[in-house]
Design an enzyme around this catalytic site. Structure first.
Site, PDB file in Angstrom:
ATOM      1  N   SER A 124       0.823  -1.220   0.000  1.00 54.61           N
ATOM      2  CA  SER A 124       0.000   0.000   0.000  1.00 54.61           C
ATOM      3  C   SER A 124       0.848   1.257   0.000  1.00 54.61           C
ATOM      4  O   SER A 124       0.319   2.353  -0.153  1.00 54.61           O
ATOM      5  CB  SER A 124      -0.967   0.013   1.187  1.00 54.61           C
ATOM      6  OG  SER A 124      -0.366  -0.484   2.337  1.00 54.61           O
ATOM      7  N   HIS A 145      -3.452  -3.544  -5.768  1.00 52.62           N
ATOM      8  CA  HIS A 145      -3.756  -3.051  -4.423  1.00 52.62           C
ATOM      9  C   HIS A 145      -5.233  -3.240  -4.104  1.00 52.62           C
ATOM     10  O   HIS A 145      -6.087  -2.505  -4.582  1.00 52.62           O
ATOM     11  CB  HIS A 145      -3.357  -1.570  -4.322  1.00 52.62           C
ATOM     12  CG  HIS A 145      -3.477  -1.004  -2.953  1.00 52.62           C
ATOM     13  ND1 HIS A 145      -3.898   0.273  -2.700  1.00 52.62           N
ATOM     14  CD2 HIS A 145      -3.248  -1.560  -1.740  1.00 52.62           C
ATOM     15  CE1 HIS A 145      -3.902   0.484  -1.397  1.00 52.62           C
ATOM     16  NE2 HIS A 145      -3.515  -0.616  -0.798  1.00 52.62           N
ATOM     17  N   GLU A 157      -6.563  -1.090  -7.161  1.00 53.08           N
ATOM     18  CA  GLU A 157      -5.685  -0.150  -7.865  1.00 53.08           C
ATOM     19  C   GLU A 157      -4.597  -0.979  -8.548  1.00 53.08           C
ATOM     20  O   GLU A 157      -3.864  -1.708  -7.871  1.00 53.08           O
ATOM     21  CB  GLU A 157      -5.046   0.842  -6.877  1.00 53.08           C
ATOM     22  CG  GLU A 157      -6.014   1.869  -6.331  1.00 53.08           C
ATOM     23  CD  GLU A 157      -5.364   2.847  -5.341  1.00 53.08           C
ATOM     24  OE1 GLU A 157      -5.645   4.043  -5.429  1.00 53.08           O
ATOM     25  OE2 GLU A 157      -4.593   2.404  -4.470  1.00 53.08           O
ATOM     26  N   ASN A 195      -5.038   6.494  -1.066  1.00 51.92           N
ATOM     27  CA  ASN A 195      -4.397   6.953   0.165  1.00 51.92           C
ATOM     28  C   ASN A 195      -3.854   8.367   0.045  1.00 51.92           C
ATOM     29  O   ASN A 195      -3.687   9.055   1.034  1.00 51.92           O
ATOM     30  CB  ASN A 195      -3.286   5.997   0.598  1.00 51.92           C
ATOM     31  CG  ASN A 195      -3.870   4.814   1.353  1.00 51.92           C
ATOM     32  OD1 ASN A 195      -4.910   4.937   1.991  1.00 51.92           O
ATOM     33  ND2 ASN A 195      -3.220   3.672   1.268  1.00 51.92           N
TER      34      ASN A 195
HETATM   35  P1  NAI Z   1      -0.507  -9.265   7.999  1.00 50.59           P
HETATM   36  O1  NAI Z   1       0.517  -8.970   9.017  1.00 50.59           O
HETATM   37  O2  NAI Z   1      -1.911  -9.555   8.444  1.00 50.59           O
HETATM   38  O3  NAI Z   1      -0.025 -10.512   7.120  1.00 50.59           O
HETATM   39  C1  NAI Z   1       1.255 -10.656   6.579  1.00 50.59           C
HETATM   40  C2  NAI Z   1       1.550 -12.125   6.497  1.00 50.59           C
HETATM   41  O4  NAI Z   1       2.734 -12.283   5.744  1.00 50.59           O
HETATM   42  C3  NAI Z   1       1.795 -12.774   7.858  1.00 50.59           C
HETATM   43  O5  NAI Z   1       0.967 -13.926   7.979  1.00 50.59           O
HETATM   44  C4  NAI Z   1       3.278 -13.138   7.845  1.00 50.59           C
HETATM   45  O6  NAI Z   1       3.556 -14.328   8.545  1.00 50.59           O
HETATM   46  C5  NAI Z   1       3.542 -13.298   6.357  1.00 50.59           C
HETATM   47  N1  NAI Z   1       4.906 -13.090   5.941  1.00 50.59           N
HETATM   48  C6  NAI Z   1       5.772 -12.138   6.358  1.00 50.59           C
HETATM   49  N2  NAI Z   1       6.924 -12.248   5.691  1.00 50.59           N
HETATM   50  C7  NAI Z   1       6.800 -13.283   4.827  1.00 50.59           C
HETATM   51  C8  NAI Z   1       7.631 -13.868   3.838  1.00 50.59           C
HETATM   52  N3  NAI Z   1       8.855 -13.412   3.625  1.00 50.59           N
HETATM   53  N4  NAI Z   1       7.144 -14.901   3.123  1.00 50.59           N
HETATM   54  C9  NAI Z   1       5.901 -15.375   3.328  1.00 50.59           C
HETATM   55  N5  NAI Z   1       5.071 -14.860   4.257  1.00 50.59           N
HETATM   56  C10 NAI Z   1       5.501 -13.822   4.989  1.00 50.59           C
HETATM   57  O7  NAI Z   1      -0.470  -8.050   6.972  1.00 50.59           O
HETATM   58  P2  NAI Z   1      -1.619  -7.510   6.006  1.00 50.59           P
HETATM   59  O8  NAI Z   1      -2.374  -6.452   6.699  1.00 50.59           O
HETATM   60  O9  NAI Z   1      -2.340  -8.641   5.411  1.00 50.59           O
HETATM   61  O10 NAI Z   1      -0.753  -6.766   4.892  1.00 50.59           O
HETATM   62  C11 NAI Z   1      -0.049  -7.448   3.895  1.00 50.59           C
HETATM   63  C12 NAI Z   1       0.322  -6.501   2.771  1.00 50.59           C
HETATM   64  O11 NAI Z   1      -0.859  -5.878   2.258  1.00 50.59           O
HETATM   65  C13 NAI Z   1       1.238  -5.364   3.175  1.00 50.59           C
HETATM   66  O12 NAI Z   1       2.078  -5.068   2.102  1.00 50.59           O
HETATM   67  C14 NAI Z   1       0.265  -4.221   3.423  1.00 50.59           C
HETATM   68  O13 NAI Z   1       0.870  -2.963   3.276  1.00 50.59           O
HETATM   69  C15 NAI Z   1      -0.749  -4.467   2.341  1.00 50.59           C
HETATM   70  N6  NAI Z   1      -2.104  -3.929   2.563  1.00 50.59           N
HETATM   71  C16 NAI Z   1      -2.702  -3.990   3.785  1.00 50.59           C
HETATM   72  C17 NAI Z   1      -3.986  -3.495   3.951  1.00 50.59           C
HETATM   73  C18 NAI Z   1      -4.668  -3.583   5.270  1.00 50.59           C
HETATM   74  O14 NAI Z   1      -5.698  -2.899   5.457  1.00 50.59           O
HETATM   75  N7  NAI Z   1      -4.216  -4.382   6.212  1.00 50.59           N
HETATM   76  C19 NAI Z   1      -4.736  -2.901   2.830  1.00 50.59           C
HETATM   77  C20 NAI Z   1      -4.047  -2.966   1.570  1.00 50.59           C
HETATM   78  C21 NAI Z   1      -2.766  -3.430   1.465  1.00 50.59           C
END
Ligand code: NAI
Length: 506
Positions: A124, A145, A157, A195
């Site tokens: 994001s 996105h 996006e 954003n």
């Molecule tokens: P989250 O923390 O809920 O999930 C991330 C997951 O990735 C975790 O389960 C973790 O164990 C895993 N992980 C970390 N490093 C890893 C690797 N090297 N290989 C495989 N798995 C790995 O995070 P979330 O909120 O789901 O965000 C994920 C992505 O989406 C980020 O880039 C964030 O910026 C983006 N994003 C988040 C939004 C939100 O509202 N939470 C909205 C839009 C985008």
């Protein structure tokens, strides 16, 4: 337009957290076999369980047949090694928001997948160009996105960095559309569209609070009831988390080269320092205590209505208000700036970014009352008002009474330049105009993104068209003069339309 990936194409989702799980559900619901991988042991199994739970909720609400839910869940395959995803046509990365972690992952993925496989990232805030650097095939990296919760939010996006191939972006956009989403095309830039354009929604509220224009409940009520935003900015920041909202603002501020327009608010920083993070900490702008009623918006007490209202200034946006007043039995006179009015009668105008006190002097009318903007004056249940420092009680009360007679809750705000709704909408439109001016997205895509990504009642550029780009530009010029700040500088795209008389949407 490139075709969407066929249903037979395998999709891999890496990172089974909040977003990855939701995205896997979307792809599986569209008929794809989906590999779900996470570096954290047990996370993909938990992710699959979360998908099953969400599908079961849809079944219990009658939105999905039970056998369909079972078929969708059966298409999600937890995998423990990236190698198992080698035959994917599209990999969507949703791991931790860390540039190094993501780049390392792309290196590992490129060693496994075929050369035609698209790698999409749900980042994001990171630059797609920076993420692609060092890849063997940087042209295959594209931003995809999704918004949270991915199964329910309609917008995607599709973000192109400098390396991204147009075919890859087009195919990902077509695929998102085939999955029931609406995609918009964005050039990689801090905050992408949503954003970035949304910043003033929070930023103007924070400045209005700092300037003591109104309290949080009053600001929220105006943006909800006059402007028809689903939530007001303060309650929304409380829901998002003040720390999260501040982090997004701070990262955008840095990425924009410390352009003061995006500067984080001191007020918000103090709240975060105090641990008042919003709902999750039990207190932010509001207190979240069971059984405790929250504060309510300021409203004027009932007043006796004037027999008629004297409108001046920019009249076109007020036509629906004039009709509503007439329906309520209030006479409406329209006067030019130089026309005299009877003594004791207030001049009433839509704000144009100058304070009421200044207008009272410039327009020779001591009793000057300013109105805030409503999305639709015919339907709004609340209207914001202010009056000049010189304005006497009686003429002001008579205007308040007339607005009340026409069915408005009349909410007083301090005499701040641009009031609440008008200034917020002008700044949203200005930011949207800059996105268009800089070729980051089209006017149509910017408005679609804001309606679907943030549930705005209307795209900011459509709103500028409705008000007239010239009026929006004038509001900004007056704000800039009032505060002496670059923050309110007018976007070149808005300025062009101001002088050409054109509109954002032809
Ligand atoms: P989250 O923390 O809920 O999930 C991330 C997951 O990735 C975790 O389960 C973790 O164990 C895993 N992980 C970390 N490093 C890893 C690797 N090297 N290989 C495989 N798995 C790995 O995070 P979330 O909120 O789901 O965000 C994920 C992505 O989406 C980020 O880039 C964030 O910026 C983006 N994003 C988040 C939004 C939100 O509202 N939470 C909205 C839009 C985008």
């Amino acid at each position: 337009m490139k075709d969407a990936l066929p249903r037979s194409a395998k999709v891999a989702v890496i990172g089974a957290g909040t977003m990855g799980t939701g995205i896997a559900q979307v792809a599986a619901s569209a008929g794809h076999a989906v590999y779900l991988h996470d570096a954290f042991p047990g996370a993909c199994e938990r992710g699959k369980k979360a998908i099953e739970k969400d599908l079961a909720a849809l079944v219990s609400r009658g939105k999905l047949a039970a056998d369909e839910a079972a078929a969708i869940a059966a298409r999600v395959h937890p995998i423990h090694k990236l190698h198992a995803a080698a035959d994917s046509a599209l990999v969507i990365e949703a791991i931790v928001e860390d540039e190094e972690a993501k780049r390392t992952l792309y290196g590992a993925l490129e060693a496994e997948v075929a050369s035609g496989c698209i790698i999409a990232t749900n980042t994001s805030s990171l630059s797609i160009t920076a993420l692609a650097r060092g890849m063997k095939h940087p042209e295959r990296l594209v931003g995809m996105h999704f918004f949270n919760p991915a199964p329910r939010m309609a917008l995607v996006e599709v973000v192109s960095g400098l390396f991204t191939s147009p075919e890859v972006a087009a195919q990902v956009a077509a695929t998102a559309n085939a999955w029931g989403k609406t995609s918009v095309q964005v050039k990689s830039t801090p905050g992408f569209i949503v954003n970035r354009v949304a910043r003033p929604f929070y930023g103007e509220a924070l400045r209005l609070l700092a300037e003591q224009a109104a309290d949080p409940a009053t600001l929220d009520a105006l943006l909800r009831d006059s402007a028809m935003f689903r939530m007001g900015p303060c309650e929304l920041m409380d829901m998002i988390g003040l720390d999260v909202n501040l982090a997004v603002t701070t990262s955008l501020f840095q990425a924009m080269g410390y352009d003061r327009r995006y500067a984080p608010s001191l007020l918000q920083q103090e709240l975060v320092r105090a641990g008042r993070l919003g709902r999750k900490s039990g207190e932010g702008f509001y207190r979240y205590v069971d059984g405790e009623a929250g504060p309510t918006a300021a409203v004027e007490p009932t007043a006796e209505a004037a027999e008629s209202i004297t409108l001046t200034g920019e009249l076109a946006p007020l036509q629906a208000l004039a009709a509503r007043l007439k329906n309520a039995g209030i006479g409406v006179k329209q006067v030019a700036r130089s026309d005299p009015v009877e003594p004791g009668v207030a001049r009433v105008a839509l704000s144009d970014g100058r304070s009421a006190t200044r207008r009272a002097v410039e327009e020779h009318g001591q009793d000057f009352v300013l109105l805030d903007l409503c999305l639709d004056y015919a339907k709004a249940v609340r209207i914001g008002v202010t009056r000049a420092a010189q304005c006497r009680d009686e003429p002001y009360r008579a205007v308040v009474g007339a607005l009340q007679k026409a069915g408005f809750a009349v909410t007083p705000v301090a005499d701040v330049a641009g009031l609440v709704v008008l200034r917020t909408v002008a700044m949203l439109a200005n930011e949207a105009a800059d996105v268009v001016a800089q070729g980051i997205g089209s006017a149509a895509d910017v408005d679609t993104a804001m309606r679907l990504g943030t549930n705005y009642p209307q795209g900011p550029l459509a709103w500028a068209d409705q008000l007239g780009p010239a009026l929006v530009a004038r509001v900004l010029a007056n704000l800039q003069a009032h505060y002496g700040e670059d923050r309110y500088r007018i976007s070149p795209a808005l300025n062009r339309l101001r002088w050409s008389g054109g509109k954002f949407h032809a």
